[in-house]
Write an enzyme that holds these catalytic residues in place. Structure first.
Site, PDB file in Angstrom:
ATOM      1  N   ASN A 385      -3.150   5.757  -2.804  1.00 30.37           N
ATOM      2  CA  ASN A 385      -2.193   6.693  -2.231  1.00 30.37           C
ATOM      3  C   ASN A 385      -0.818   6.038  -2.069  1.00 30.37           C
ATOM      4  O   ASN A 385       0.085   6.280  -2.873  1.00 30.37           O
ATOM      5  CB  ASN A 385      -2.703   7.214  -0.883  1.00 30.37           C
ATOM      6  CG  ASN A 385      -1.994   8.482  -0.451  1.00 30.37           C
ATOM      7  OD1 ASN A 385      -0.851   8.727  -0.821  1.00 30.37           O
ATOM      8  ND2 ASN A 385      -2.664   9.305   0.333  1.00 30.37           N
ATOM      9  N   ASP A 386      -0.670   5.191  -1.073  1.00 30.43           N
ATOM     10  CA  ASP A 386       0.655   4.621  -0.806  1.00 30.43           C
ATOM     11  C   ASP A 386       1.199   3.820  -1.985  1.00 30.43           C
ATOM     12  O   ASP A 386       2.415   3.795  -2.209  1.00 30.43           O
ATOM     13  CB  ASP A 386       0.587   3.712   0.433  1.00 30.43           C
ATOM     14  CG  ASP A 386       0.204   4.482   1.681  1.00 30.43           C
ATOM     15  OD1 ASP A 386       0.587   5.661   1.784  1.00 30.43           O
ATOM     16  OD2 ASP A 386      -0.482   3.910   2.536  1.00 30.43           O
ATOM     17  N   VAL A 387       0.320   3.159  -2.748  1.00 30.74           N
ATOM     18  CA  VAL A 387       0.797   2.289  -3.840  1.00 30.74           C
ATOM     19  C   VAL A 387       1.241   3.080  -5.062  1.00 30.74           C
ATOM     20  O   VAL A 387       1.710   2.489  -6.041  1.00 30.74           O
ATOM     21  CB  VAL A 387      -0.286   1.264  -4.239  1.00 30.74           C
ATOM     22  CG1 VAL A 387      -0.617   0.340  -3.083  1.00 30.74           C
ATOM     23  CG2 VAL A 387      -1.534   1.953  -4.764  1.00 30.74           C
ATOM     24  N   ALA A 426      -0.155   4.472   5.327  1.00 30.15           N
ATOM     25  CA  ALA A 426       1.206   4.552   5.841  1.00 30.15           C
ATOM     26  C   ALA A 426       1.442   5.839   6.628  1.00 30.15           C
ATOM     27  O   ALA A 426       2.437   5.966   7.340  1.00 30.15           O
ATOM     28  CB  ALA A 426       2.203   4.460   4.697  1.00 30.15           C
TER      29      ALA A 426
END
Length: 459
Positions: A385-387, A426
Site C-alpha cells: 500500500n504505502d510503498v 501510514a
C-alpha cells in the site's frame, strides 16, 4: 583454561561472526551465514563458561528457562508476527545489558570504581534502558495496540531533550562522584527508560522498519558497552558488529524512505500534513475478478509483482511462486519489485519469497524497476500500500511525502489484490486504487492468486 587460549578462541569466534554477517548479505549464502553466527556464539558461550568463578547452577537454570521460552516462541510465532518478535528480542538485549551493568556495579569494590569502568557501565545502562523501553513500544505499535496508536502532546521534542540531558548528566555524575554511583545509575536508567518510550511512541507505523533497525543497533552498542564492563573481548566485538551493521542498515533504510537519520535519532519522523479523505480519493474505483485478470495476463509479455505486508498476512508466497511458474512457462517475463521497507521489518519480503524458492535473480530493487516501469504490461500489487502510493511523489503535505516508491501507476495496467480499500500503516488513502489504469481484485491474497493461476490453466 588459560587466558591466552581463551583469547585465541574468542578471535576465532569473532572471525566466524564476521563471516556470518558476510553470508547474510545474500539469500544464497544466508543459511551458511546463520550457521557461522550460531557456531561463533556457541564457541563464545562455552569458552566463557570455562573461565570459572561462576555459579553454574544459576547459569544453567537461566539457560534452561531461556531455551524453553525460545523454543516456544520459535514454534508458536506466526510469520506475520516476526517484526514484533524482532522488536522484543531487541528489547531483551537492551534489558540484559543494563541489568548486567547494574549487577556488576552493585558488586563493585572501590578499586573497580574507576573512570573507564564507570563510563562503560553508564553507557551500557543508558543505551540498554532506551533500547528496552523503546522496543516494547515498537512491539506495541506493530501489534497495533490502540492505547499507543496516536499518542501526541505538545513540546515532545523539548521533553525528549530534557530526558536525554538528564540521563547523560546522571551518567556523568556516576563517573565524577563514584561513592553515589549506584544511586545515579538508577536515576539515569529511569530517565533513559522514559526517553526510550517517548522516542518511539510518536513515530508513525510506516517508519517502523527504520525504528526496528535502529533499536537493533542500540542493542548491539549496549552489549558492546557491557562487554567493557565485564572485560569480555568477544562480547565487545560481537556487540560492535551488531551496532555497526544496524547503523549501516538504518542509514540504508533512511535513504530508501527519504528520511533524515537525525530525525530518527530524535524520534521525529511523522510528517504533519493533511491528506484528502478516502471518500474524495476513491471516486472511480474499478473492481475485477480472477478470470478477468487471467485474460489480461494471457496477452502480457512482461509482468511485475510487487509484494507487501498483505502477502505475509495471507501467506501467499507459495501461491505467488505457482503463478510465477505458470506465467514463465507461457513465455511471460515475470519480475518482482522489492521496496526496502515493504512489510514491517527490513528484508521482510526477501525472506518470504526465498522461503517459496522464488529465484533471487528476478527480485529487483525499486530504482531498477522504476526506470523500466512503462515497459511492464501489468503490475500486480499484492498486499502493498504505502510503498506504491503516488502521494509520496505528488503531495508535499502527505505523511509519506518524499518517500521513494515503486511507480506501479506508470505500468500499462495495475491490478491491486487487497481485502478492502483500508489504508496502509501510514493511515492515508491511496489514489492508485482509483487510477484509470488500475483495477481492484478484492479478497484474500492467497486465494486470489490461486484463482488467477487456476483460471490461466483452464484457459
Amino acid at each position: 583454561m588459560s587466558m591466552e587460549l581463551t583469547n585465541i578462541i574468542y578471535m576465532v569466534a569473532a572471525v566466524l561472526f564476521i563471516l556470518g554477517l558476510k553470508g547474510l548479505t545474500h539469500p544464497k549464502t544466508a543459511v551458511r551465514g546463520n550457521m557461522y553466527g550460531s557456531a561463533a556464539m556457541f564457541l563464545a558461550v562455552v569458552v566463557t563458561l570455562f573461565l570459572g568463578g561462576m555459579n553454574y547452577w544459576v547459569i544453567f537454570a537461566g539457560l534452561a528457562v531461556g531455551a524453553v521460552i525460545g523454543v516456544i516462541f520459535a514454534m508458536k510465532i506466526q510469520m506475520t508476527a516476526m517484526p514484533q518478535l524482532v522488536a522484543l528480542f531487541n528489547g531483551f538485549g537492551g534489558a540484559a545489558s543494563f541489568l548486567v551493568a547494574g549487577a556488576t556495579l552493585s558488586f563493585a569494590t572501590d578499586a573497580d570504581l574507576n573512570v573507564p569502568n564507570l563510563t562503560a557501565t553508564a553507557l551500557s545502562g543508558l543505551i540498554g534502558a532506551v533500547t528496552f523501553s523503546g522496543s516494547l513500544i515498537a512491539f506495541g505499535k506493530l501489534q497495533e495496540l490502540k492505547f499507543i496508536k496516536d499518542v501526541r502532546f505538545d513540546n515532545q521534542q523539548l521533553i525528549n531533550a530534557c530526558l536525554a540531558i538528564g540521563s547523560i548528566l546522571f551518567g556523568v555524575l556516576m563517573v565524577l562522584v563514584p561513592q553515589y554511583a549506584g544511586l545515579f545509575y538508577v536515576l539515569m536508567c529511569l530517565l533513559a527508560l522514559a526517553l526510550g518510550v517517548l522516542l518511539v511512541i510518536f513515530i508513525g507505523g510506516a517508519d517502523m522498519p527504520v525504528v526496528i533497525s535502529l533499536l537493533n543497533s542500540y542493542s548491539g552498542l549496549a552489549a558492546s558497552a557491557a562487554g567493557f564492563v565485564l572485560g569480555n573481548t568477544v562480547l565487545i566485538i560481537a556487540g560492535s558488529l551488531v551496532g555497526a551493521s544496524g547503523l549501516i542498515l538504518t542509514r540504508i533504510m533512511c535513504v530508501a524512505m527519504n528520511r533524515s537519520l537525525t530525525n530518527v535519532l530524535f524520534g521525529k519522523m511523522q510528517a504533519s500534513g493533511e491528506s484528502a479523505s478516502a471518500d474524495e480519493v476513491y471516486v472511480n474505483v474499478k473492481s475485477t475478478s480472477p478470470e478477468e485478470v487471467s485474460m489480461l495476463l494471457d496477452v502480457c509479455e512482461k509482468v511485475l509483482i510487487v509484494p507487501g505486508y498483505g502477502m505475509a498476512v495471507a501467506q501467499a508466497q507459495h501461491a505467488v511462486r505457482d503463478l510465477t511458474n505458470e506465467l514463465t512457462s507461457r513465455g511471460v517475463k515475470v519480475e518482482f519489485g522489492i521496496h526496502p521497507v515493504a512489510g514491517r521489518m527490513p528484508g521482510h519480503m526477501n525472506v518470504l519469497l526465498a522461503e517459496a524458492d522464488i529465484p533471487y535473480e528476478i527480485l529487483r530493487e525499486a530504482d531498477d524497476v522504476n526506470s523500466e516501469m512503462e515497459q511492464f504490461d501489468m503490475a500486480i500489487v499484492l498486499g502493498a500500500n504505502d510503498v506504491v502510493n503516488p502521494l509520496a511523489r505528488t503531495d508535499p503535505n502527505s505523511p509519506i511525502a518524499g518517500m521513494p516508491i515503486i511507480d506501479v501507476d506508470k505500468a500499462k495496467t495495475v491490478v491491486v489484490i487487497k481485502r478492502s480499500l483500508s489504508p496502509g500503516f501510514a493511515g492515508i488513502p491511496n489514489p492508485l486504487f482509483s487510477a484509470d489504469n488500475a483495477q481492484m481484485l478484492y479478497g484474500d491474497g492467497k486465494q486470489a492468486v490461486v484463482e488467477i493461476t487456476k483460471a490461466l490453466q483452464e484457459g
